[in-house]
Design an enzyme around this catalytic site. Structure first.
Site, mmCIF file in Angstrom:
data_model
loop_
_atom_site.group_PDB
_atom_site.id
_atom_site.type_symbol
_atom_site.label_atom_id
_atom_site.label_comp_id
_atom_site.label_asym_id
_atom_site.label_seq_id
_atom_site.Cartn_x
_atom_site.Cartn_y
_atom_site.Cartn_z
ATOM 1 N N HIS A 1 4.992 -7.464 -0.262
ATOM 2 C CA HIS A 1 4.690 -8.748 -0.882
ATOM 3 C C HIS A 1 5.376 -8.879 -2.235
ATOM 4 C CE1 HIS A 1 1.225 -9.518 1.952
ATOM 5 N NE2 HIS A 1 1.374 -8.211 2.081
ATOM 6 N N ASP B 1 0.875 -1.171 0.000
ATOM 7 C CA ASP B 1 0.000 0.000 0.000
ATOM 8 C C ASP B 1 0.909 1.216 0.000
ATOM 9 O OD1 ASP B 1 -1.947 -1.910 0.380
ATOM 10 O OD2 ASP B 1 -2.779 -1.013 2.199
ATOM 11 N N SER C 1 8.133 3.730 4.797
ATOM 12 C CA SER C 1 9.387 3.911 4.071
ATOM 13 C C SER C 1 9.135 3.843 2.573
ATOM 14 C CB SER C 1 10.425 2.886 4.505
ATOM 15 O OG SER C 1 11.705 3.322 4.119
#
Length: 273
Positions: free
Chosen positions: A139, A80, A242
């Site tokens: 992911h 995200d 980050s």
């Protein structure tokens, strides 16, 4: 690099606070305050008070797995994030943000050969900025083989938009983990995890020897022979927000996202050619 930067000490101090498990009533106040302050959307996660530390809240897992395309040509977002910049790598330069460019060879680092670094010549880059309110886990964007990973110690400057606009070569100065991958069609790309202020740890599940913001002061290299990971697989997290940067080989990806666009893990962001 032989001397650790002050930003490392700041991040380690914050990490100690974030990892501390307070009494349930006080932890509930800390967690709920953070959720309200940062505007976290907790609809896909457990209630804030159930997390035993602030770091447990940062690194929270989805309650229900997200669906994503299983088509081989669909390259999905690993996280995200906000797409802070994307485009073509030109004369080995990519954009940190509009008007601020950096040299890919320096970013990838000296532990990779000239041949390995040349893979991304005239390729594409996609910058994912994870803010403190985002889901912090990352992911695998496509079925792939991990060939090599290099942990490069560095600084912990903030990677938010104001910092990107004023500090040249921020991505190159910050600590990072550079992962060289090969897609099932044989094309190669880099997935780079970049640290930021208060990011105490960048977890890499497939190589637990990588310990970020720790004692290492020189790059550490890890090579793999038969490490295959599946699209959508959780391979770690930032302990705070980050950046993840994709640097892909020429003619590998046809991107479908633009700078300033918010994306979700699992969303198709490019087609593999």
């Amino acid at each position: 690099m032989n001397k650790r930067h002050i930003t490392s000490a700041i991040s380690q101090t914050f990490g100690k606070f974030a990892n501390k498990e307070f009494s349930p009533w006080f932890q509930s106040i800390v967690n709920n305050s953070y959720v309200k302050l940062m505007g976290l959307d907790m609809s896909e996660f457990q209630a804030p008070h159930t997390y035993k530390s602030l770091n447990a809240l940062f690194t929270r897992h989805l309650v229900k797995k997200r669906e994503f395309s299983l088509d081989a040509e669909d390259f999905i977002s690993p996280c995200d994030s906000l797409i802070s910049e994307t485009g073509t790598i030109t004369e080995d330069y990519a954009l940190q943000i509009k008007g601020m460019r950096y040299k890919c060879a320096d970013f990838i680092g000296s532990e990779f050969s000239d041949e390995e670094k040349a893979i991304v010549s005239d390729g594409v880059f996609i910058n994912h900025y994870l803010s403190p309110k985002d889901y912090h886990r990352y992911h695998i964007p496509t079925n792939l083989k991990v060939l090599k990973a290099v942990h490069i110690p560095g600084k912990f400057y903030p990677v938010n938009m104001p910092s990107l606009k004023k500090r040249l070569n921020l991505f190159i100065e910050n600590e990072r983990v550079v992962i060289l991958c090969e897609a099932t069609n044989g094309k190669r790309f880099y997935m780079v995890l970049v640290s930021a202020l208060n990011v105490g740890v960048m977890q890499v599940a497939f190589e637990p020897r990588i310990q970020t913001n720790a004692e290492a002061t020189r790059p550490q290299t890890y090579t793999f022979e038969n490490l295959f990971l599946d699209k959508g697989e959780d391979f770690g997290c930032f302990e705070m927000g980050s950046t993840i940067i994709i640097l892909a080989e020429k003619d590998m990806l046809e991107t479908s996202v633009h700078a300033g666009e918010n994306v979700k893990f699992g969303q198709t962001i490019a087609k593999i050619k």
